[in-house]
Design an enzyme around this catalytic site. Sequence first.
Site, PDB file in Angstrom:
ATOM      1  N   SER A  21       0.853  -1.195   0.000  1.00  0.00           N
ATOM      2  CA  SER A  21       0.000   0.000   0.000  1.00  0.00           C
ATOM      3  C   SER A  21       0.882   1.236   0.000  1.00  0.00           C
ATOM      4  O   SER A  21       1.678   1.445   0.923  1.00  0.00           O
ATOM      5  CB  SER A  21      -0.889  -0.001   1.246  1.00  0.00           C
ATOM      6  OG  SER A  21      -1.436   1.289   1.416  1.00  0.00           O
ATOM      7  N   ASP A  69      -4.828   3.766  -1.552  1.00  0.00           N
ATOM      8  CA  ASP A  69      -5.909   4.128  -0.630  1.00  0.00           C
ATOM      9  C   ASP A  69      -6.397   5.543  -0.894  1.00  0.00           C
ATOM     10  O   ASP A  69      -5.666   6.508  -0.668  1.00  0.00           O
ATOM     11  CB  ASP A  69      -5.408   4.015   0.810  1.00  0.00           C
ATOM     12  CG  ASP A  69      -5.183   2.567   1.202  1.00  0.00           C
ATOM     13  OD1 ASP A  69      -6.135   1.785   1.107  1.00  0.00           O
ATOM     14  OD2 ASP A  69      -4.042   2.226   1.580  1.00  0.00           O
ATOM     15  N   HIS A 100      -1.478  -1.315  -4.151  1.00  0.00           N
ATOM     16  CA  HIS A 100      -2.715  -0.904  -3.477  1.00  0.00           C
ATOM     17  C   HIS A 100      -2.675   0.608  -3.218  1.00  0.00           C
ATOM     18  O   HIS A 100      -1.714   1.126  -2.660  1.00  0.00           O
ATOM     19  CB  HIS A 100      -2.835  -1.677  -2.161  1.00  0.00           C
ATOM     20  CG  HIS A 100      -4.115  -1.475  -1.431  1.00  0.00           C
ATOM     21  ND1 HIS A 100      -5.275  -2.161  -1.752  1.00  0.00           N
ATOM     22  CD2 HIS A 100      -4.432  -0.685  -0.379  1.00  0.00           C
ATOM     23  CE1 HIS A 100      -6.250  -1.794  -0.932  1.00  0.00           C
ATOM     24  NE2 HIS A 100      -5.764  -0.894  -0.083  1.00  0.00           N
ATOM     25  N   MET A 121     -12.248   4.902  -0.391  1.00  0.00           N
ATOM     26  CA  MET A 121     -12.886   5.173   0.902  1.00  0.00           C
ATOM     27  C   MET A 121     -13.490   6.563   0.799  1.00  0.00           C
ATOM     28  O   MET A 121     -13.043   7.519   1.458  1.00  0.00           O
ATOM     29  CB  MET A 121     -11.839   5.084   2.030  1.00  0.00           C
ATOM     30  CG  MET A 121     -11.460   3.646   2.348  1.00  0.00           C
ATOM     31  SD  MET A 121      -9.891   3.523   3.234  1.00  0.00           S
ATOM     32  CE  MET A 121      -8.769   3.483   1.852  1.00  0.00           C
ATOM     33  N   MET A 179     -11.520  -5.603   5.583  1.00  0.00           N
ATOM     34  CA  MET A 179     -10.727  -4.687   6.419  1.00  0.00           C
ATOM     35  C   MET A 179     -10.470  -5.346   7.769  1.00  0.00           C
ATOM     36  O   MET A 179     -11.403  -5.724   8.473  1.00  0.00           O
ATOM     37  CB  MET A 179     -11.479  -3.371   6.646  1.00  0.00           C
ATOM     38  CG  MET A 179     -11.662  -2.484   5.434  1.00  0.00           C
ATOM     39  SD  MET A 179     -10.157  -1.998   4.579  1.00  0.00           S
ATOM     40  CE  MET A 179      -9.206  -1.227   5.881  1.00  0.00           C
ATOM     41  N   ASP A 230      -6.776  -6.357   4.375  1.00  0.00           N
ATOM     42  CA  ASP A 230      -6.157  -5.031   4.431  1.00  0.00           C
ATOM     43  C   ASP A 230      -6.188  -4.489   5.851  1.00  0.00           C
ATOM     44  O   ASP A 230      -7.261  -4.249   6.411  1.00  0.00           O
ATOM     45  CB  ASP A 230      -6.966  -4.105   3.487  1.00  0.00           C
ATOM     46  CG  ASP A 230      -6.372  -2.720   3.335  1.00  0.00           C
ATOM     47  OD1 ASP A 230      -5.267  -2.468   3.853  1.00  0.00           O
ATOM     48  OD2 ASP A 230      -7.039  -1.890   2.681  1.00  0.00           O
ATOM     49  N   MET A 261      -8.926   8.450   0.094  1.00  0.00           N
ATOM     50  CA  MET A 261      -9.751   8.871   1.235  1.00  0.00           C
ATOM     51  C   MET A 261     -10.195  10.316   1.039  1.00  0.00           C
ATOM     52  O   MET A 261      -9.413  11.149   0.570  1.00  0.00           O
ATOM     53  CB  MET A 261      -8.939   8.766   2.526  1.00  0.00           C
ATOM     54  CG  MET A 261      -8.304   7.397   2.743  1.00  0.00           C
ATOM     55  SD  MET A 261      -7.514   7.297   4.345  1.00  0.00           S
ATOM     56  CE  MET A 261      -6.662   5.711   4.208  1.00  0.00           C
ATOM     57  N   HIS A 298      -8.560   1.455  -3.779  1.00  0.00           N
ATOM     58  CA  HIS A 298      -9.496   1.214  -2.674  1.00  0.00           C
ATOM     59  C   HIS A 298     -10.153   2.557  -2.352  1.00  0.00           C
ATOM     60  O   HIS A 298      -9.531   3.419  -1.749  1.00  0.00           O
ATOM     61  CB  HIS A 298      -8.687   0.652  -1.487  1.00  0.00           C
ATOM     62  CG  HIS A 298      -9.448   0.490  -0.224  1.00  0.00           C
ATOM     63  ND1 HIS A 298      -8.840   0.226   0.986  1.00  0.00           N
ATOM     64  CD2 HIS A 298     -10.786   0.561   0.037  1.00  0.00           C
ATOM     65  CE1 HIS A 298      -9.750   0.130   1.933  1.00  0.00           C
ATOM     66  NE2 HIS A 298     -10.932   0.338   1.396  1.00  0.00           N
TER      67      HIS A 298
HETATM   68  C1  DX5 Z   1      -6.358   1.715   5.783  1.00  0.00           C
HETATM   69  C2  DX5 Z   1      -5.953   1.322   4.396  1.00  0.00           C
HETATM   70  C3  DX5 Z   1      -4.842   0.361   4.303  1.00  0.00           C
HETATM   71  C4  DX5 Z   1      -3.516   0.805   4.868  1.00  0.00           C
HETATM   72  C5  DX5 Z   1      -2.881  -0.423   5.442  1.00  0.00           C
HETATM   73  O1  DX5 Z   1      -7.518   2.467   5.709  1.00  0.00           O
HETATM   74  O2  DX5 Z   1      -7.063   0.761   3.706  1.00  0.00           O
HETATM   75  O3  DX5 Z   1      -4.653  -0.073   2.952  1.00  0.00           O
HETATM   76  O4  DX5 Z   1      -2.647   1.378   3.935  1.00  0.00           O
HETATM   77  O5  DX5 Z   1      -1.750  -0.047   6.153  1.00  0.00           O
HETATM   78  P1  DX5 Z   1      -1.048  -1.049   7.157  1.00  0.00           P
HETATM   79  O6  DX5 Z   1      -0.577  -2.219   6.348  1.00  0.00           O
HETATM   80  O7  DX5 Z   1       0.093  -0.222   7.700  1.00  0.00           O
HETATM   81  O8  DX5 Z   1      -2.043  -1.435   8.194  1.00  0.00           O
HETATM   82 ZN    ZN Z   2      -6.660  -0.086   1.658  1.00  0.00          ZN
END
Ligand code: DX5
Ligand code: ZN
Length: 222
Positions: free
Chosen positions: A7, A34, A32, A67, A136, A174, A36, A65
């Site tokens: 990620s 993220d 990956h 969010m 998650m 994840d 947000m 992903h």
């Molecule tokens: C959290 C994200 C994850 C995050 C995971 O909201 O969806 O993808 O990057 O990070 P680690 O592996 O550090 O928990």
């Molecule tokens: Zn994620």
Amino acid sequence: MVEIAPSVLSADFTRLGEQLKVVETAGASVIHVDVMDGHFVPNITIGPFIVQWIRSATRLPIDVHLMIEEPDRYIGDFAKAGADWISVHPEATRHLHRTISYIKHAGCRPGVVLNPATPLSAVEEVVADVHHVLLMSVNPGFGGQKFIPASLDKLKRLRALIRSKTSAARIEIDGGIGPDNVADVVAAGAEILVAGSAVFGAPDPAEAVRALGQAANAAAHV
Ligand code: DX5
Ligand code: ZN
């Protein structure tokens, strides 16, 4: 083959291209990303503009992903920017089945995401229509959080649900994934492992990818 999906949330953005090459060479097979929006989760991160740069820096599939609230509004932009997979949370969209169709029409592989408190039934009716289900194992919003142990039982139930629907959906996990729990999550059914801090927070990200991949695939063959 269990896949490792670093990620970029935990990457060093001043040298993102270099970091992407390092994990790609080490055997990561998915990147990956993220996204947000500060509404669906209490953090703001990456938009299509950055995805475009990531696209130019790696040949690996980009796993976006989302969010964000109202993901339908942005699916086209992320697809154009170079996303290969796009996943959405059922809580963020009013018509999940329609959102999945939009992702397919945009030329991407659709995924659905389950928060720790979201029951499997939230995706039951669409499990046969998606490429992956992202479970998650932390609450979404931040990297570096602690793995929630109840996720292991949920993984097993998700695997059973997918089988019962004769779905080809792959199981991605994840949040809080690292050397201590890789074997357990793989034994419980995870096939794609997202790892942010365990990769980019490690002194040697390439070695971290290799070690996670080896541990994961050893557990897959037990
Ligand atoms: C959290 C994200 C994850 C995050 C995971 O909201 O969806 O993808 O990057 O990070 P680690 O592996 O550090 O928990
Ligand atoms: Zn994620």
